[in-house]
Design an enzyme around this catalytic site. Sequence first.
Site, mmCIF file in Angstrom:
data_model
loop_
_atom_site.group_PDB
_atom_site.id
_atom_site.type_symbol
_atom_site.label_atom_id
_atom_site.label_comp_id
_atom_site.label_asym_id
_atom_site.label_seq_id
_atom_site.Cartn_x
_atom_site.Cartn_y
_atom_site.Cartn_z
ATOM 1 C CB VAL A 22 -10.692 50.495 59.021
ATOM 2 C CG1 VAL A 22 -10.883 51.808 59.766
ATOM 3 C CG2 VAL A 22 -9.644 50.646 57.932
ATOM 4 C CG ASP A 40 -19.321 43.349 59.106
ATOM 5 O OD1 ASP A 40 -18.369 44.122 58.941
ATOM 6 O OD2 ASP A 40 -19.807 42.661 58.186
ATOM 7 C CB THR A 90 -15.330 54.552 50.084
ATOM 8 O OG1 THR A 90 -14.074 54.796 50.738
ATOM 9 C CG2 THR A 90 -16.451 54.977 51.006
ATOM 10 C CB THR A 125 -11.330 57.317 52.175
ATOM 11 O OG1 THR A 125 -10.486 56.893 53.239
ATOM 12 C CG2 THR A 125 -10.623 58.389 51.360
ATOM 13 C CB CYS A 265 -5.900 53.264 51.088
ATOM 14 S SG CYS A 265 -6.854 52.683 52.497
ATOM 15 N NE ARG A 336 -11.119 43.637 51.165
ATOM 16 C CZ ARG A 336 -11.629 44.430 52.105
ATOM 17 N NH1 ARG A 336 -12.865 44.859 52.011
ATOM 18 N NH2 ARG A 336 -10.882 44.811 53.127
#
Length: 438
Positions: A22, A40, A90, A125, A265, A336
């Site tokens: 993202v 990062d 998240t 999120t 997500c 993942r």
Amino acid sequence: MNLFEKLVSGEEKLSLVGLGYVGMPIAVAFARKIKVVGFDLNEKKIELYKNGIDPTNEVGNDVIKDTRVEFTADPAKLREAKFHIVAVPTPVNDDHTPDLTPVEGASRILGQNLTKGSVVVFESTVYPGVTEDICVPILEKESGLTCGVDFKIGYSPERINPGDKVHRLETIVKIVSGMDQETLDTVAKVYELVVEAGVYRAQSIKVAEAAKVIENSQRDINIAFMNELSIIFNKMGIDTKSVLEAAGTKWNFLKFYPGLVGGHCIGVDPYYLTYKAEELGYHSQIILAGRRINDDMGKYVAESMVKNLIKADIPVKGAKVAILGFTFKENCPDTRNTKVIDIYKELGEYGINPIVVDPAADADEAKRLYGITFEGMDAVKDMDAVIVAVAHTQFLGLDKAAVNGFFSTGHKKKVFMDIKGLFDRNEYLTEDYIYWRL
């Protein structure tokens, strides 16, 4: 001159905290318009970016080579920016409770390098309230600054769809929010620099947080319904895809399909919403019911495989099975939270040790996270059964002659499981095949 004008003139910089699937495309998009610091903690990833390599395949190596993003793993470089975007994952814990460690850690690092006059926008999120109730206190504590006085905050949920070359940052309407009208105006103008589809100004930060978390919850529930239909129709001997194609001829029928729901997500966000609801004394019924169905689909596929092996008179224990595709979605290297691992593990419970083939996946990541080493397509031969689990472009070109070559010639029946319904069902409804799909 306000902050927006200073960004456009080059007097101030924007920072992107978190350069994954993202964050990196966002950084690249903004770098076409203004000065960008891309931060990062993963030094290996930063080195890849600096060398013009895109490990996410989101924008491609050529774009990374040409971008003006200043990639860094040095937190002190964040002090050079005044507008900060936080785009870190998240995830959820094993017990399905929110794992806010990444966003808290990012807030801590950013807070330690925050300067007066900054605007901080979170994209991760979360459930409503996280930005203001959890992130802001960390920013204040680490910076010694006061929110609303020394710095402002906003929230703009990410809507990037990994692996999707059509629905990109630029083409999806962006929800924006801010703690006050001035902040909202600034955040909106900044995002309008890169989002061609325009922005939607949410009433508040909590409204924007809630809007994001229900988007994926809605998809999760609809896919769960399709998965439940698939289970029912398989018991009836009816092809689910054929049913959905027929029903889809009505103008208002929602075109969802059964499948494995993984990634970070759709399979995760609903738990954020239900966690907050339970804190307030409400136990979700529909959302969690959908989650249970979707979480069990890997097990269901594996059990169906075992039943089909028995139908084909092939011994289950020690059966040679190939799984084609391991990522959580097609044409994306991210493994993942893939649900294909559930199929792999469940088959192991029956004494089957499948080989896994995925030319699109991040092999190092799969080895690190799951201990799985991928095989090449040339290893798919003399199989008792084959599962096509992910709709990678590389698999779409497989014709029946190629599929035939995957199987052992010693069985009367070839067990072929096409989870996504990629292949022409009629081609495989023959005496020498047991064809199955969700």
